[in-house]
Design an enzyme around this catalytic site. Structure first.
Site, PDB file in Angstrom:
ATOM      1  N   ARG A   1       0.821  -1.211   0.000  1.00  0.00           N
ATOM      2  CA  ARG A   1       0.000   0.000   0.000  1.00  0.00           C
ATOM      3  C   ARG A   1       0.861   1.270   0.000  1.00  0.00           C
ATOM      4  O   ARG A   1       0.474   2.286   0.594  1.00  0.00           O
ATOM      5  CB  ARG A   1      -0.984  -0.004   1.180  1.00  0.00           C
ATOM      6  CG  ARG A   1      -1.828  -1.264   1.286  1.00  0.00           C
ATOM      7  CD  ARG A   1      -2.784  -1.454   0.106  1.00  0.00           C
ATOM      8  NE  ARG A   1      -3.891  -0.533   0.137  1.00  0.00           N
ATOM      9  CZ  ARG A   1      -5.051  -0.763   0.736  1.00  0.00           C
ATOM     10  NH1 ARG A   1      -5.262  -1.900   1.329  1.00  0.00           N
ATOM     11  NH2 ARG A   1      -6.004   0.127   0.706  1.00  0.00           N
TER      12      ARG A   1
ATOM     13  N   ARG B   1      -2.918   7.205   0.910  1.00  0.00           N
ATOM     14  CA  ARG B   1      -3.314   8.424   1.618  1.00  0.00           C
ATOM     15  C   ARG B   1      -2.308   9.003   2.596  1.00  0.00           C
ATOM     16  O   ARG B   1      -2.494  10.120   3.052  1.00  0.00           O
ATOM     17  CB  ARG B   1      -4.640   8.181   2.353  1.00  0.00           C
ATOM     18  CG  ARG B   1      -5.818   8.061   1.397  1.00  0.00           C
ATOM     19  CD  ARG B   1      -6.997   7.468   2.088  1.00  0.00           C
ATOM     20  NE  ARG B   1      -6.638   6.146   2.547  1.00  0.00           N
ATOM     21  CZ  ARG B   1      -7.440   5.346   3.253  1.00  0.00           C
ATOM     22  NH1 ARG B   1      -8.628   5.766   3.599  1.00  0.00           N
ATOM     23  NH2 ARG B   1      -7.035   4.160   3.607  1.00  0.00           N
TER      24      ARG B   1
ATOM     25  N   ARG C   1      -5.803  12.230  -6.293  1.00  0.00           N
ATOM     26  CA  ARG C   1      -7.123  11.596  -6.146  1.00  0.00           C
ATOM     27  C   ARG C   1      -8.222  12.656  -6.218  1.00  0.00           C
ATOM     28  O   ARG C   1      -9.266  12.450  -6.854  1.00  0.00           O
ATOM     29  CB  ARG C   1      -7.223  10.816  -4.841  1.00  0.00           C
ATOM     30  CG  ARG C   1      -8.514   9.987  -4.810  1.00  0.00           C
ATOM     31  CD  ARG C   1      -8.781   9.357  -3.481  1.00  0.00           C
ATOM     32  NE  ARG C   1      -8.939  10.363  -2.445  1.00  0.00           N
ATOM     33  CZ  ARG C   1      -9.308  10.106  -1.207  1.00  0.00           C
ATOM     34  NH1 ARG C   1      -9.517   8.885  -0.820  1.00  0.00           N
ATOM     35  NH2 ARG C   1      -9.441  11.073  -0.327  1.00  0.00           N
TER      36      ARG C   1
ATOM     37  N   ASP D   1      -6.838  -1.680  -7.463  1.00  0.00           N
ATOM     38  CA  ASP D   1      -7.364  -2.309  -6.253  1.00  0.00           C
ATOM     39  C   ASP D   1      -7.743  -3.751  -6.558  1.00  0.00           C
ATOM     40  O   ASP D   1      -8.074  -4.073  -7.707  1.00  0.00           O
ATOM     41  CB  ASP D   1      -8.597  -1.548  -5.730  1.00  0.00           C
ATOM     42  CG  ASP D   1      -8.896  -1.963  -4.296  1.00  0.00           C
ATOM     43  OD1 ASP D   1      -8.198  -1.486  -3.398  1.00  0.00           O
ATOM     44  OD2 ASP D   1      -9.791  -2.806  -4.089  1.00  0.00           O
TER      45      ASP D   1
ATOM     46  N   TYR E   1     -15.592  -9.990  -0.082  1.00  0.00           N
ATOM     47  CA  TYR E   1     -16.325  -8.754  -0.429  1.00  0.00           C
ATOM     48  C   TYR E   1     -17.513  -9.056  -1.347  1.00  0.00           C
ATOM     49  O   TYR E   1     -18.548  -8.403  -1.264  1.00  0.00           O
ATOM     50  CB  TYR E   1     -15.391  -7.755  -1.105  1.00  0.00           C
ATOM     51  CG  TYR E   1     -14.325  -7.222  -0.167  1.00  0.00           C
ATOM     52  CD1 TYR E   1     -14.585  -6.148   0.680  1.00  0.00           C
ATOM     53  CD2 TYR E   1     -13.069  -7.809  -0.110  1.00  0.00           C
ATOM     54  CE1 TYR E   1     -13.620  -5.672   1.551  1.00  0.00           C
ATOM     55  CE2 TYR E   1     -12.093  -7.342   0.766  1.00  0.00           C
ATOM     56  CZ  TYR E   1     -12.384  -6.278   1.590  1.00  0.00           C
ATOM     57  OH  TYR E   1     -11.436  -5.817   2.455  1.00  0.00           O
TER      58      TYR E   1
HETATM   59  O1  CP3 Z   1      -0.069  -1.058  -2.678  1.00  0.00           O
HETATM   60  C1  CP3 Z   1      -0.260  -0.091  -3.440  1.00  0.00           C
HETATM   61  O2  CP3 Z   1       0.226   1.020  -3.257  1.00  0.00           O
HETATM   62  C2  CP3 Z   1      -1.061  -0.342  -4.705  1.00  0.00           C
HETATM   63  C3  CP3 Z   1      -2.440  -0.079  -4.620  1.00  0.00           C
HETATM   64  C4  CP3 Z   1      -3.375  -0.966  -3.781  1.00  0.00           C
HETATM   65  C5  CP3 Z   1      -4.591  -0.460  -3.274  1.00  0.00           C
HETATM   66  N1  CP3 Z   1      -5.308  -1.478  -2.731  1.00  0.00           N
HETATM   67  C6  CP3 Z   1      -5.027   0.943  -3.371  1.00  0.00           C
HETATM   68  C7  CP3 Z   1      -6.081   1.422  -2.456  1.00  0.00           C
HETATM   69  C8  CP3 Z   1      -3.327  -2.320  -3.466  1.00  0.00           C
HETATM   70  C9  CP3 Z   1      -2.235  -3.346  -3.717  1.00  0.00           C
HETATM   71  C10 CP3 Z   1      -4.561  -2.628  -2.803  1.00  0.00           C
HETATM   72  C11 CP3 Z   1      -4.898  -3.983  -2.339  1.00  0.00           C
HETATM   73  C12 CP3 Z   1      -6.107  -4.175  -1.527  1.00  0.00           C
HETATM   74  N2  CP3 Z   1      -7.316  -3.552  -1.617  1.00  0.00           N
HETATM   75  C13 CP3 Z   1      -6.214  -5.179  -0.532  1.00  0.00           C
HETATM   76  C14 CP3 Z   1      -5.135  -6.171  -0.182  1.00  0.00           C
HETATM   77  C15 CP3 Z   1      -4.026  -5.555   0.573  1.00  0.00           C
HETATM   78  C16 CP3 Z   1      -4.337  -5.149   1.992  1.00  0.00           C
HETATM   79  O3  CP3 Z   1      -4.114  -3.988   2.306  1.00  0.00           O
HETATM   80  O4  CP3 Z   1      -4.790  -6.012   2.745  1.00  0.00           O
HETATM   81  C17 CP3 Z   1      -7.502  -5.098   0.008  1.00  0.00           C
HETATM   82  C18 CP3 Z   1      -8.073  -5.969   1.114  1.00  0.00           C
HETATM   83  C19 CP3 Z   1      -8.196  -4.075  -0.696  1.00  0.00           C
HETATM   84  C20 CP3 Z   1      -9.615  -3.665  -0.537  1.00  0.00           C
HETATM   85  C21 CP3 Z   1      -9.716  -2.247  -0.149  1.00  0.00           C
HETATM   86  N3  CP3 Z   1      -9.430  -1.180  -0.961  1.00  0.00           N
HETATM   87  C22 CP3 Z   1     -10.146  -1.736   1.090  1.00  0.00           C
HETATM   88  C23 CP3 Z   1     -10.580  -2.576   2.278  1.00  0.00           C
HETATM   89  C24 CP3 Z   1     -10.112  -0.359   0.989  1.00  0.00           C
HETATM   90  C25 CP3 Z   1     -10.587   0.637   2.010  1.00  0.00           C
HETATM   91  C26 CP3 Z   1      -9.677   0.720   3.143  1.00  0.00           C
HETATM   92  C27 CP3 Z   1      -8.553   1.637   2.831  1.00  0.00           C
HETATM   93  O5  CP3 Z   1      -7.405   1.234   2.973  1.00  0.00           O
HETATM   94  O6  CP3 Z   1      -8.868   2.761   2.465  1.00  0.00           O
HETATM   95  C28 CP3 Z   1      -9.602  -0.019  -0.283  1.00  0.00           C
HETATM   96  C29 CP3 Z   1      -9.362   1.323  -0.812  1.00  0.00           C
HETATM   97  C30 CP3 Z   1      -7.997   1.628  -1.328  1.00  0.00           C
HETATM   98  N4  CP3 Z   1      -7.255   0.813  -2.127  1.00  0.00           N
HETATM   99  C31 CP3 Z   1      -7.280   2.823  -1.143  1.00  0.00           C
HETATM  100  C32 CP3 Z   1      -6.079   2.725  -1.852  1.00  0.00           C
HETATM  101  C33 CP3 Z   1      -5.007   3.750  -2.016  1.00  0.00           C
HETATM  102  C34 CP3 Z   1      -7.780   4.030  -0.383  1.00  0.00           C
HETATM  103  C35 CP3 Z   1      -8.774   4.728  -1.231  1.00  0.00           C
HETATM  104  C36 CP3 Z   1      -8.740   6.200  -1.034  1.00  0.00           C
HETATM  105  O7  CP3 Z   1      -7.931   6.874  -1.694  1.00  0.00           O
HETATM  106  O8  CP3 Z   1      -9.534   6.686  -0.226  1.00  0.00           O
END
Ligand code: CP3
Length: 346
Positions: free
Chosen positions: A23, A27, A36, A73, A154
């Site tokens: 990640r 943010r 964003r 994502d 999900y």
């Molecule tokens: O790693 C990176 O920088 C690449 C981008 C990436 C995102 N999500 C961007 C994202 C990757 C590899 C993921 C994987 C992801 N997404 C997982 C597996 C990894 C982990 O962290 O366990 C999971 C379970 C998700 C599902 C997901 N996406 C959730 C539960 C959420 C909301 C919670 C949160 O962290 O905000 C997201 C949103 C998300 N995915 C964001 C980002 C940058 C935040 C969105 C925003 O900008 O508000």
């Protein structure tokens, strides 16, 4: 030119142990929040290749990591299978029409019908490859997908869950339907990752973030075996591309891990010494600092030194043991990366 991160994945010697953070684009970076906001929403950003490229590259320039991970994502897969996805501010991802029965599942696209719809991801990868090539700094690009189990949680719950009631009700009372959901998701994910590699991804990682929700006796059946179907497919079709599997919070399964892949991602609840004992001869290990150590530079330094002592300077990739949190100070993430690179320098 061979890339330090790709070499490390293959267990070849490198001048120091490369580091990236799960990640790492997100943010905690003000620069990410700005892009964003320009894109309008998180999903718009995923659908906008030039902007997705920009945020993929931000952590290379700002934090100094040794690999880029595609900005997208894990939930774009069920989204393109036909499930309507929203990211609700403060609530996370939500699907309008979670899968309740076989009819719901049958209404979703399968195989290449879904994988072809992810063209905006492949477009982002192509753009990224061109930009990374121009930079001349040896940076590998990681493509990724969610594990069928994690993605299916999900698809079945409609959102994140603490208890997994609906998935587990299905696991114990209608396991055939759960297997059908997992298989359909697996079939799309195989093609999706293969297409990412064809577009230019140097390495792929499969995230099983919610592996630990499954009881040990059922983990192989409901998750790992599907991860291995994916890694077998990638191995067969793209034998030179390293594969990273990251199942979070399944320490009891570690002695039983099997499969033909390259790197095992160790989560923060497992010690590197334990993972090394069971898997170090067969797989390169990635990980595993507790992400909350990033709140303290002193605690970060200590943890990095400890991990390095266990792992030495070979067959290891530094990372966090799960994703970086949004309120981590950027300077502490920079400190982590510098410490990893310094402590492992040969
Ligand atoms: O790693 C990176 O920088 C690449 C981008 C990436 C995102 N999500 C961007 C994202 C990757 C590899 C993921 C994987 C992801 N997404 C997982 C597996 C990894 C982990 O962290 O366990 C999971 C379970 C998700 C599902 C997901 N996406 C959730 C539960 C959420 C909301 C919670 C949160 O962290 O905000 C997201 C949103 C998300 N995915 C964001 C980002 C940058 C935040 C969105 C925003 O900008 O508000």
């Amino acid at each position: 030119m061979s890339k330090i991160f790709v070499d490390a994945c293959k267990g070849k010697p490198t001048p120091y142990t490369p580091v990236w953070m799960m990640r790492q684009a997100g943010r905690y970076l003000p620069e990410y929040k700005k892009v964003r906001a320009e894109a309008g929403s998180f999903l718009n950003l995923c659908h906008n290749p030039p902007k997705a490229c920009e945020v993929t590259i931000q952590p290379l320039d700002i934090v100094g990591v040794d690999a880029a991970i595609l900005f997208s994502d894990i939930l774009v897969v069920p989204n393109e299978m036909g499930m309507k996805l929203q990211f609700v501010e403060g609530e996370g991802p939500m699907f309008d029409n979670p899968i309740k029965d076989e009819n719901d599942l049958n209404s979703l696209l399968s195989g290449s019908d879904a994988a072809d719809r992810l063209s905006y991801v492949y477009e982002t990868i192509k753009l990224l490859k061109a930009q990374l090539h121009e930079r001349d700094d040896d940076i590998a690009l990681i493509g990724f997908a969610g594990a069928p189990w994690t993605v299916s949680t999900y698809m079945i719950e409609g959102q994140g869950t603490k208890t997994y009631n609906l998935c587990k009700k299905m696991m114990y009372s209608d396991h055939k339907l759960l297997h059908k959901i997992l298989q359909k998701t697996t079939d799309v994910t195989k093609l999706y990752l293969s297409n990412q590699i064809k577009a230019g991804a140097d390495v792929v990682q499969v995230f099983d973030s919610w592996a630990g929700a499954i009881e040990p006796a059922k983990y192989d059946e409901f998750s790992w075996s599907y991860m291995i179907q994916i890694s077998d497919y990638i191995r067969e079709n793209h034998p030179d591309t390293p594969i990273i599997l990251f199942p979070k919070a399944v320490p009891q399964f570690i002695p039983k891990v099997y499969g033909d892949f390259d790197v095992f991602g160790v989560d923060w609840g497992t010690t590197m010494a334990y993972a090394k004992k069971h898997l170090g001869d067969r797989y390169v290990l990635q990980g595993n600092m507790e992400p909350c150590r990033l709140y303290s530079q002193k605690q970060t330094t200590k943890a990095v030194q400890k991990i390095q002592k266990v792992m030495g300077t070979h067959r290891h990739i530094f990372n966090l043991g799960h994703g970086i949190l949004p309120d981590v100070p950027v300077e502490n993430a920079i400190h982590f990366v510098k410490e990893c690179q310094k402590v492992s320098k040969k």
